[in-house]
Design a protein around this motif. Sequence first.
Motif, PDB file in Angstrom:
ATOM      1  N   LYS A 159       0.829  -1.209   0.000  1.00 12.34           N
ATOM      2  CA  LYS A 159       0.000   0.000   0.000  1.00 12.34           C
ATOM      3  C   LYS A 159       0.860   1.255   0.000  1.00 12.34           C
ATOM      4  CE  LYS A 159      -1.911  -1.217   3.898  1.00 12.34           C
ATOM      5  NZ  LYS A 159      -1.202  -2.506   4.129  1.00 12.34           N
ATOM      6  N   SER A 160       1.844   1.281   0.901  1.00 11.41           N
ATOM      7  CA  SER A 160       2.714   2.460   0.960  1.00 11.41           C
ATOM      8  C   SER A 160       3.499   2.602  -0.334  1.00 11.41           C
ATOM      9  CB  SER A 160       3.677   2.343   2.128  1.00 11.41           C
ATOM     10  OG  SER A 160       2.969   2.327   3.332  1.00 11.41           O
ATOM     11  N   THR A 161       3.947   1.474  -0.860  1.00 11.57           N
ATOM     12  CA  THR A 161       4.694   1.515  -2.111  1.00 11.57           C
ATOM     13  C   THR A 161       3.849   2.147  -3.215  1.00 11.57           C
ATOM     14  OG1 THR A 161       5.844  -0.478  -1.407  1.00 11.57           O
ATOM     15  CG2 THR A 161       5.997   0.097  -3.742  1.00 11.57           C
ATOM     16  N   MET A 189      -2.652  10.122   1.487  1.00 10.40           N
ATOM     17  CA  MET A 189      -2.469   9.969   2.935  1.00 10.40           C
ATOM     18  C   MET A 189      -2.160   8.523   3.259  1.00 10.40           C
ATOM     19  SD  MET A 189      -5.731  12.268   4.110  1.00 10.40           S
ATOM     20  CE  MET A 189      -5.225  13.550   5.202  1.00 10.40           C
ATOM     21  N   ASP A 190      -1.027   8.306   3.926  1.00  8.60           N
ATOM     22  CA  ASP A 190      -0.620   6.953   4.275  1.00  8.60           C
ATOM     23  C   ASP A 190      -0.816   6.740   5.774  1.00  8.60           C
ATOM     24  OD1 ASP A 190       0.419   4.461   4.439  1.00  8.60           O
ATOM     25  OD2 ASP A 190       2.391   4.943   3.605  1.00  8.60           O
ATOM     26  N   GLU A 191      -1.873   6.048   6.112  1.00  5.55           N
ATOM     27  CA  GLU A 191      -2.222   5.804   7.519  1.00  5.55           C
ATOM     28  C   GLU A 191      -2.027   7.053   8.372  1.00  5.55           C
ATOM     29  OE1 GLU A 191      -0.938   2.147   9.304  1.00  5.55           O
ATOM     30  OE2 GLU A 191      -0.164   1.433   7.392  1.00  5.55           O
ATOM     31  N   PRO A 192      -2.662   8.158   8.003  1.00  9.61           N
ATOM     32  CA  PRO A 192      -2.366   9.414   8.715  1.00  9.61           C
ATOM     33  C   PRO A 192      -2.807   9.370  10.171  1.00  9.61           C
ATOM     34  CG  PRO A 192      -4.283   9.681   7.296  1.00  9.61           C
ATOM     35  CD  PRO A 192      -3.692   8.330   6.979  1.00  9.61           C
TER      36      PRO A 192
END
Lengths: 258, 296
Positions: free
Chosen positions: A50-52, A162-165
Amino acid sequence: MIPGPAKIHIQRVSKAFAVDGRQAPALVDIELEVAEREFLCILGPSGCGKSTLLNIVAGFVQPTGGTVLVDGQPIAGPGADRGVVFQEYVLFPWLTVAGNVEFGLALKGVPSAERRRTVTRYLDLVGLGGHAAKFPVQLSGGMKQRVAIARALANSPAIILMDEPFGALDAQTREVLQDELSRIQRVEHKTIVFVTHSIREAVYLADRVVVMTSAPGRIKQVFPIKLPEIRDRFAPDFTQYESEITRVVKEEVAKVHE
Amino acid sequence: MLAETQPRRLESAPGVANLAVGSFVSSVPELMEWGLRGSALPRRRALTLRLGSVLVFLGLWCLVSGLVVLLELFNPIFLPGPWMVIGAVIELGAKGQLWVHIASTLERVAVGFGTGAVLALGLGLPAGYFRAVRNLVEPVVELLRPIPPLAVLPLFIVWVGIGEGSKIGFITYATFFPMFLTTVHAVRQIDPLLLRAAQSLGARPTQLFRRVILPAALPEILTGVRLGVALSFFVIVISEFIGAEHGLGFLINDGRNFFLVPQMLGAAIVLGLLGWSGNEALRLLERRLLRWQHPG
Ligand SMILES: Nc1ncnc2c1ncn2[C@@H]1O[C@H](COP(=O)(O)OP(=O)(O)OP(=O)(O)O)[C@@H](O)[C@H]1O
Ligand SMILES: [Mg+2]
């Protein structure tokens, strides 16, 4: 299902990382369109990429295959058209809250009177009106993340990634910020890609929820969330979505532990 | 059974010693915490303590040198009392010589350290940021760094003569390495997320450098600069021992030649005061520039 023209087109994106001299696939053939003004949530087991994927859309990471189009144009590195909010409350510690929020505007050479107006507007929007002169070390985690959101918004990007903000926040603060983000989106109408581990959060915020497979990440299923703009976490159709998506996510999480 | 265990315990005396050392060492974090919390002491009390310790030191010095005179332990010329040292300094000051010596030492330090700082930052910032530059510069630095600066002083004298050049070059050489290394490290430890955040707010490379890399590296760079200043005062003395006609190091050496111990001690104390003021000035600057670390 897509309400408007595609703002982001993730075109057959693949990514492999070199691990011990071998190429280990992290993402395989991701094909995804995100509509203008759409709020898209991405769910999936830890390590599924996901982050990638988000980093590729942000322009921080080059895909090994495929392209990302924004407004039909392939992206070239990070840019002010795609604001990013990180999980780790990334603020510039040497700048005040106001200095952080106006950072992007200062880069563009926006005159200071206008910058001040924008800062005030967005700090009010995230409920930090009285904290403009503080430094990041003086803020709590939740406040820092509000500043990061204000900073992203003040730069008026069309897209926010937004990555797990809210991942590192306590449950109460988290729901407060979800409420705020949902309210802000009703005003700002950004195109948002939001990675989360919380199914509840995804159903609460998203127009569509994308569930990814366990690593290497593929798209497993897409759930359009047909709920009213202002959502009730205890409404029967809300919990219906929640349990439906939970079932699908669990299948993938189980694979990780096999 | 009991009789058997007892001698063993005695035998394990080294172990006991270890334990004692261990318990001392384990209390070091405690000591440190105590030291770190020291700043929480009321300002007036902290100042009183500091002044007190200086006065106690001077008092002991007076006592010892006074006893030397009273009991005729040895020739008091070896250990003049503080009054004699202060007298020597005042005399030098009155004759106007002291200022010339201070000025020439300060000038050498300023030019030598300044050049060292410019080189260290000029090379260290790009070496920290660009791997290619680092790979180019670092091996040479690593090769030269372990050589004590003192070992190259004669070389400098051979190369550029005994005049100002070698003295200034020596300070530059000595201060370059610690400042270069801290600068490289300062840049390398920057959280890459800060760079990413700035880039996705639209920062171009020059803006990234000025608005993120410099401020993010500044705290550690300043520490390196402080180290460099301290080192300058450390090494200037040695180069002023050789072929100098002015400077505090010269005063010390001159004092040795003519057996003027008060002058030697006086010059040393003035050097100490200069180094201390330099450090305090930098700390003040640091506190202003890095207010964001301890606001409010
Ligand atoms: N820079 C890298 N070098 C090598 N492998 C990497 C790198 N970045 C990510 N990976 C690998 O790619 C895979 C996906 O990582 P990613 O961080 O995108 O997962 P994620 O879905 O965000 O996980 P989480 O939910 O835990 O944040 C993982 O197997 C990870 O080890
Ligand atoms: Mg992740």
